[in-house]
Design a protein around this motif. Structure first.
Motif, PDB file in Angstrom:
ATOM      1  N   ARG A  75     -40.197 -38.304  25.883  1.00 57.77           N
ATOM      2  CA  ARG A  75     -41.619 -38.202  25.793  1.00 57.77           C
ATOM      3  C   ARG A  75     -41.965 -37.793  24.308  1.00 57.77           C
ATOM      4  O   ARG A  75     -41.261 -37.047  23.576  1.00 57.77           O
ATOM      5  N   ARG A  76     -42.976 -38.495  23.787  1.00 52.44           N
ATOM      6  CA  ARG A  76     -43.182 -38.500  22.189  1.00 52.44           C
ATOM      7  C   ARG A  76     -43.498 -37.006  21.920  1.00 52.44           C
ATOM      8  O   ARG A  76     -43.066 -36.577  21.014  1.00 52.44           O
ATOM      9  N   ASP A  77     -44.247 -36.306  22.710  1.00 56.61           N
ATOM     10  CA  ASP A  77     -44.778 -34.943  22.263  1.00 56.61           C
ATOM     11  C   ASP A  77     -43.539 -33.927  22.253  1.00 56.61           C
ATOM     12  O   ASP A  77     -43.487 -33.312  21.526  1.00 56.61           O
TER      13      ASP A  77
ATOM     14  N   ALA B   2     -42.296 -31.954  19.103  1.00 57.88           N
ATOM     15  CA  ALA B   2     -42.084 -30.648  19.156  1.00 57.88           C
ATOM     16  C   ALA B   2     -40.724 -30.303  18.567  1.00 57.88           C
ATOM     17  O   ALA B   2     -40.324 -28.872  17.923  1.00 57.88           O
TER      18      ALA B   2
ATOM     19  N   ASP C 176     -46.981 -42.973  24.516  1.00 57.54           N
ATOM     20  CA  ASP C 176     -46.526 -41.771  25.148  1.00 57.54           C
ATOM     21  C   ASP C 176     -45.093 -41.354  25.302  1.00 57.54           C
ATOM     22  O   ASP C 176     -44.635 -40.416  25.316  1.00 57.54           O
TER      23      ASP C 176
END
Length: 365
Positions: free
Chosen positions: A159-161, A165, A79
């Motif tokens: 944060r990986r997301d 993005a 994550d």
């Protein structure tokens, strides 16, 4: 919350073992550790494999730290993605102390307190004072205002997301950590400084290495100023304030250096008295934060204070390259009269006789 660690490494066989030992000794173990052997000509890959971590070797040298990190990013399963330099050592509880920052879903990036691993040479001693002052004075104030200037790229978690993005670690400037710290905050995310999470970086031990590092840092700062400041004034005014204060400090630095001369020749103050006033004012501003930092880090105060004179040598280098970067990156490059710095050069000597160690390649700016 799982953590994936990326360690970009180019000819880091000597320093990498200490870094990997510190990563493997974490009280909150990482889910995976990936070393990117980015075109090394030494035993970096073999050293990394001997520690049982994942090793990726691109078909060619990728050209920058950000590109090496992006090469590993698709393989990250955690994550959080923790980027660690191959010559940085983390305290055993670094991940444990850093992760609580992400309990706030708005936090996209967090980093801890960076100190110098060694204080042997003039340049390392000067940098040790800069870090003690910066990470126990400037950084806590900025964090208190919820606007850290930068989350240090040698030990920052993302944060990986959010990283995905943004298309990964930014490659458009030569300092990806500042670019991402500013971009995330202007987009409404938070950046967090966790002062109890401590990392130790191997800083320049020689003047040639220091010059290359500071040149890159200062050029990257003004590349980001050029790229972000107009929007930052609207979207993140407090962060813009810190940036503008940093620019002001650079602008008045020559005046600060010239103060004893001005006192002597313009106001006819005796030279010895002029230097005493200048030095006394400087110590009055510098000493209290250093006393506090020594207490926090449990360092002998005398050992800290004896390094204070060394900081003026590193400050002189900082001033020269800050002004050079200001002129080139902020004034000349935008009108085509000079080229932005696009060469990522780490600076340490290559283990091969006659070679130069460090990544020396192009990255977009």
């Amino acid at each position: 919350m799982k953590v994936s660690i990326i360690v970009p490494a180019h000819n880091e066989a000597e320093g990498l073992p200490a870094t990997l030992r510190s990563l493997l000794a974490q009280t909150d173990p990482a889910h995976q550790i990936i070393v990117v052997d980015d075109g090394s000509t030494d035993r970096t890959g073999d050293v990394a494999r001997s520690y049982g971590v994942t090793v990726l070797r691109p078909p060619r040298n990728l050209g920058s730290k950000a590109r090496a990190q992006n090469h590993a990013l698709p393989r990250c399963q955690g994550d959080l993605v923790l980027a660690v330099d191959a010559d940085t050592v983390l305290a055993p509880d670094y991940i444990e102390r850093l992760k609580p920052a992400f309990d706030d879903p708005a936090v996209a990036i967090a980093a801890g307190n960076v100190q110098t691993r060694h204080a042997r040479t003039l340049w390392e001693r000067g940098r040790s004072i800069e870090y003690l002052f910066g990470f126990h004075w400037h950084r806590p104030i900025q964090a208190g205002a919820r606007s850290p200037m930068v989350c240090s790229g040698c030990c920052s978690a993302f944060r990986r997301d959010v990283l995905l993005a943004y298309g990964g670690f930014p490659e458009r400037t030569i300092v990806e950590d500042m670019d991402l710290t500013w971009s995330a905050q202007m987009a409404g995310y938070k950046a967090a400084y966790m002062g109890h999470a401590v990392a130790w970086a191997a800083d320049p031990e020689t003047l040639p290495y220091l010059r290359k590092q500071v040149r890159r840092w200062m050029a990257g700062f003004f590349q980001n100023v050029r790229l972000h400041l107009p929007r930052m004034l609207v979207r993140k005014p407090m962060l813009a304030l810190w940036v503008c204060l940093a620019i002001l400090e650079i602008l008045i630095a020559p005046l600060w250096w010239a103060t004893p001369v001005l006192l002597t020749y313009a106001w006819h103050v005796p030279p010895a008295e002029a230097i005493a006033w200048w030095w006394g004012t400087e110590l009055l501003l510098l000493t209290p934060p250093l006393v506090y930092a020594a207490h926090r880090r449990r360092l002998p105060l005398l050992k800290v204070l004896v390094n204070v004179p060394c900081v003026y040598a590193t400050r002189a280098v900082n001033t020269y390259y800050a002004w050079k970067a200001l002129i080139i990156e902020l004034l000349l490059a935008p009108v085509g009269m000079a080229k932005s710095l696009t060469t990522y050069e780490k600076g340490r000597a290559d283990p091969r006789p006659g070679a130069v160690r460090g990544t020396t390649v192009s990255s977009r700016s």
